[in-house]
Design a protein around this motif. Structure first.
Motif, mmCIF file in Angstrom:
data_model
loop_
_atom_site.group_PDB
_atom_site.id
_atom_site.type_symbol
_atom_site.label_atom_id
_atom_site.label_comp_id
_atom_site.label_asym_id
_atom_site.label_seq_id
_atom_site.Cartn_x
_atom_site.Cartn_y
_atom_site.Cartn_z
ATOM 1 N N GLN A 180 0.826 -1.206 0.000
ATOM 2 C CA GLN A 180 0.000 0.000 0.000
ATOM 3 C C GLN A 180 0.861 1.257 0.000
ATOM 4 N N ASP A 181 0.231 2.410 -0.239
ATOM 5 C CA ASP A 181 0.931 3.697 -0.242
ATOM 6 C C ASP A 181 1.699 3.885 1.062
ATOM 7 N N VAL A 200 0.952 2.440 -6.619
ATOM 8 C CA VAL A 200 1.155 2.811 -5.212
ATOM 9 C C VAL A 200 2.151 3.961 -5.131
ATOM 10 N N GLN A 207 6.443 7.497 -8.050
ATOM 11 C CA GLN A 207 5.902 6.644 -6.997
ATOM 12 C C GLN A 207 6.830 6.540 -5.792
#
Length: 229
Positions: free
Chosen positions: A16-17, A44, A69
Motif C-alpha cells: 500500500q501507499d 502505489v 511513486q
C-alpha cells in the motif's frame, strides 16, 4: 507450503501507499522485474525503496521513478539513471546514499535481528553527521542502524513449494539478505519445483523467510551492452 500466485498484481496486493520496500538486484542483474512492473501498474505512491541502485530510466525501479511513486530511496549508487539524477538535483526525491558495504550489512543485520553495529566506513565524512562514534583498538567507528522493510521483493532462479530459494551466480547479490529482512517476502522465480527436488546443500534462502512465490519469465536486460569492435 507457501502461497503460490499466478498473477503479479495479485501477488503485490498487500503493498500500500507509504510502505517501505526492499528490492533485490544489482544494476539490472537479479531484479524482480515483473513484480516491479506490477507496482508501476498498481500505482502505489510515497514508497520508501531500499535497493542498491534505482535501475535505468526505462526499466526496473526506473519505472517507479518515472511515475513519481518513490518518495525516498536508500541506495549506494545513483548510476546512469538520468531521471534519478534530475529528481535528486531538483529536490523531488529524498535520497540517502550509503556506502555499499554498509548498506549490505544494514540489511543483513536487520534480517538477523541486530539493531545496530559499528563500522569504520563513513567516519570523517558527511555520512557521519549526527551519528554516534566510538573508538575500538585506537580506530574510530561509526554506529549504523540496521534496516528492515514492510515487504521484500526478491528474484531467484529456482524455488520449491516450501519457498526454499536458489539464486543464479551474481544474480544472488542483495536478494538473499533482503529475503531475510522483509516482514513479508515475495519471491519472483524462474522455476518452481516440487518440495525435495532441491539439494539442501545448495539452498541460499531457507523457505522460513519467504511468504509467497510467483513464477515468471524475465527479459533480463543488459544495463550497458559492450561488444568487441
Amino acid at each position: 507450503m507457501k502461497r503460490i500466485f499466478s498473477d503479479f498484481l495479485e501477488a503485490i496486493e498487500g503493498i500500500q501507499d507509504g510502505m517501505t520496500l526492499m528490492v533485490g538486484g544489482f544494476g539490472l542483474c537479479g531484479i524482480p522485474e515483473n513484480l516491479i512492473k506490477a507496482l508501476a501498474e498498481k500505482g502505489v505512491k510515497n514508497l520508501t525503496i531500499i535497493s542498491n541502485n534505482c535501475g535505468v530510466d526505462d526499466w526496473g525501479l526506473g519505472l517507479l521513478l518515472r511515475n513519481k511513486q518513490i518518495k525516498k530511496i536508500i541506495a549506494s549508487y545513483v548510476g546512469e539513471n538520468k531521471e534519478f539524477e534530475r529528481q535528486l538535483l531538483n529536490g523531488e526525491i529524498e535520497v540517502e546514499l550509503t556506502p555499499q558495504g554498509t548498506l549490505a550489512e544494514k540489511i543483513r543485520a536487520g534480517g538477523a535481528g541486530i539493531p545496530a553495529f559499528y563500522t569504520p566506513a563513513g567516519v570523517g565524512t558527511p555520512i557521519a553527521a549526527g551519528k554516534e562514534t566510538r573508538i575500538f583498538n585506537n580506530r574510530e567507528y561509526l554506529l549504523e542502524e540496521s534496516l528492515t522493510s514492510d515487504f521484500s521483493l526478491v528474484r531467484a532462479c529456482r524455488a520449491d513449494k516450501m519457498g526454499n530459494l536458489v539464486y543464479r551466480k551474481t544474480a544472488r547479490n542483495f536478494n538473499s539478505m533482503m529475503a531475510a529482512a522483509g516482514r513479508t517476502t515475495i519471491a519472483e522465480v524462474e522455476e518452481i519445483v516440487e518440495t525435495g527436488e532441491l539439494d539442501p546443500n545448495i539452498i541460499h534462502s531457507p523457505g522460513i523467510y519467504i511468504q509467497s512465490l510467483i513464477q515468471g519469465t524475465q527479459e533480463k536486460r543488459i544495463e550497458r551492452r559492450t561488444i568487441q569492435a
